[in-house]
Scaffold this motif. Structure first.
Motif, short mmCIF file in Angstrom:
data_model
loop_
_atom_site.label_atom_id
_atom_site.label_comp_id
_atom_site.label_asym_id
_atom_site.label_seq_id
_atom_site.Cartn_x
_atom_site.Cartn_y
_atom_site.Cartn_z
N THR A 226 0.76 -1.43 0.33
CA THR A 226 -0.07 -0.05 0.64
C THR A 226 1.60 1.17 -0.07
OG1 THR A 226 -1.87 1.49 0.91
CG2 THR A 226 -0.54 -0.36 2.15
N GLY A 227 0.09 1.76 0.01
CA GLY A 227 1.31 3.74 -0.13
C GLY A 227 0.32 4.84 -0.74
N GLN A 228 0.40 5.93 -0.14
CA GLN A 228 -0.01 7.05 -0.11
C GLN A 228 0.92 8.34 -0.12
OE1 GLN A 228 -3.51 7.50 2.67
NE2 GLN A 228 -3.27 9.42 2.05
N VAL A 229 0.63 9.56 -1.11
CA VAL A 229 1.35 10.23 -0.86
C VAL A 229 1.01 11.75 -0.58
CG1 VAL A 229 1.90 11.89 -3.13
CG2 VAL A 229 2.31 9.69 -3.94
N ASP A 230 1.33 11.84 0.13
CA ASP A 230 0.61 13.51 1.72
C ASP A 230 2.58 13.39 2.43
OD1 ASP A 230 0.37 14.59 3.33
OD2 ASP A 230 -1.83 13.57 3.33
N ALA A 231 2.76 14.84 1.98
CA ALA A 231 4.19 15.21 2.36
C ALA A 231 4.03 15.62 3.42
CB ALA A 231 5.50 15.92 1.48
N ARG A 232 3.58 15.68 3.97
CA ARG A 232 2.96 16.25 5.59
C ARG A 232 1.78 15.40 6.63
NH1 ARG A 232 3.96 21.83 5.33
NH2 ARG A 232 3.63 22.59 3.11
N ARG A 233 1.78 13.85 6.73
CA ARG A 233 1.75 13.23 7.25
C ARG A 233 2.28 11.88 7.23
NH1 ARG A 233 -3.59 12.39 4.78
NH2 ARG A 233 -5.09 11.34 7.34
N HIS A 234 3.30 12.12 7.14
CA HIS A 234 3.96 10.76 7.37
C HIS A 234 3.66 9.98 8.48
CE1 HIS A 234 6.80 12.65 4.23
NE2 HIS A 234 6.97 11.41 3.86
N GLY A 235 3.81 10.83 9.60
CA GLY A 235 3.83 9.98 10.80
C GLY A 235 2.96 9.55 11.47
N GLU A 236 1.27 10.05 10.60
CA GLU A 236 0.13 9.43 10.37
C GLU A 236 -0.26 8.33 9.84
OE1 GLU A 236 -3.24 12.84 10.24
OE2 GLU A 236 -1.22 14.58 10.49
N LEU A 237 0.42 8.54 8.56
CA LEU A 237 -0.48 7.26 7.47
C LEU A 237 0.43 5.59 7.08
CD1 LEU A 237 -0.26 9.63 4.54
CD2 LEU A 237 -2.51 8.95 6.04
N LEU A 238 1.61 6.24 8.64
CA LEU A 238 2.52 4.89 8.32
C LEU A 238 2.12 3.82 9.24
CD1 LEU A 238 4.94 3.18 7.08
CD2 LEU A 238 6.34 4.36 9.08
N LEU A 239 1.48 3.88 10.46
CA LEU A 239 1.03 2.59 10.87
C LEU A 239 -0.40 2.20 10.95
CD1 LEU A 239 2.42 3.25 14.44
CD2 LEU A 239 3.15 1.94 13.13
N PRO A 240 -0.84 2.70 10.39
CA PRO A 240 -2.24 2.04 9.38
C PRO A 240 -1.95 1.84 8.04
CG PRO A 240 -2.84 4.45 10.29
CD PRO A 240 -1.58 4.53 10.59
N ALA A 241 -0.24 2.11 7.84
CA ALA A 241 -0.01 1.39 5.87
C ALA A 241 0.14 -0.41 6.58
CB ALA A 241 0.83 2.40 5.26
N VAL A 242 0.84 -0.16 7.47
CA VAL A 242 1.21 -1.23 7.86
C VAL A 242 0.15 -2.14 8.43
CG1 VAL A 242 2.99 -2.55 9.85
CG2 VAL A 242 3.69 -0.54 8.75
N ASP A 243 -0.90 -1.89 9.92
CA ASP A 243 -2.32 -2.38 9.53
C ASP A 243 -2.87 -3.13 8.21
OD1 ASP A 243 -1.21 -2.39 12.15
OD2 ASP A 243 -2.49 -0.74 12.39
#
Length: 215
Positions: A22-39
């Motif tokens: 999975t992947g999402q492009v958002d330069a300002r939300r790395h901290g918010e998006l990474l763990l949900p991506a792992v899940d």
């Protein structure tokens, strides 16, 4: 996983192929998006986190804030699971992805370094980097890369310097995991999971700040 570019990306690899990604492009939300991506990738694969035997993480080069999110998360997983954490140059993973897309060498990879600069490296082919990654203004390296295809968002941002700019635009964790698995199987030593910044962070303490003390 990789957070060295605006793409926040995670994947699960079984040693042979990518199981989920999975992947999402958002330069300002790395901290918010990474763990949900792992899940998401674990849920898609139908496995629990404790099934993970190794962690591979992109070490950059990349901007300070985004890059450290992936590295700290990878280190936390490695510690919690007692598994090794392998570093991989993000540009190498993007070059590998370009090879999967049919780009033949020699070519170069360039990602956005902000400040009107790019992080870049030259490749003999999708698995072989020629020299160390660097950070430069596009105009300063245009002559050195003349005649080469240049892959990545950094190239696409500056078509006047890189007329043969092409995708993939951002790194994918699937390509990073596949390259890491290939190198580990070949006995190649991975990089330490330490950030490759190439320059100082944007945020710095002001030189002439006013000290206020209570009376």
């Amino acid at each position: 996983m990789d957070t060295a570019t605006p793409a926040v990306t995670a994947a699960l690899h079984d040693g042979t192929s990518v199981v989920a990604e999975t992947g999402q492009v958002d330069a300002r939300r790395h901290g918010e998006l990474l763990l949900p991506a792992v899940d998401r990738v674990l849920a898609e694969a139908g496995v629990k986190l404790d099934a993970v035997t190794d962690v591979a993480v992109g070490v950059g080069p990349g901007p300070y804030t985004g890059l450290r999110v992936g590295l700290v998360t990878a280190a936390a997983f490695g510690s919690a699971l007692s598994v090794p954490v392998h570093g991989l140059c993000t540009l190498d993973a993007l070059a590998y992805a370009a090879g999967l897309d049919g780009v033949e060498g020699p070519f170069a990879v360039a990602t956005d370094a902000r400040r009107k600069e790019v992080y870049w490296a030259r490749y003999e082919d999708s698995r072989t980097r020629a020299g160390e990654p660097a950070v430069d203004r596009p105009a300063d390296i245009a002559d050195r890369l003349a005649g080469l295809s240049v892959v990545g968002a950094g190239a696409l941002l500056y078509p006047e310097a890189f007329p043969d700019a092409r995708g993939p635009e951002h790194v994918s964790a699937g390509a990073l995991a596949s390259l890491a698995a290939e190198r580990l199987a070949a006995g190649d030593a991975p990089l330490p999971p330490q950030p490759l910044y190439l320059r100082r962070p944007d945020a710095q303490v002001p030189k002439n700040y006013k000290v206020v003390t209570p009376k």
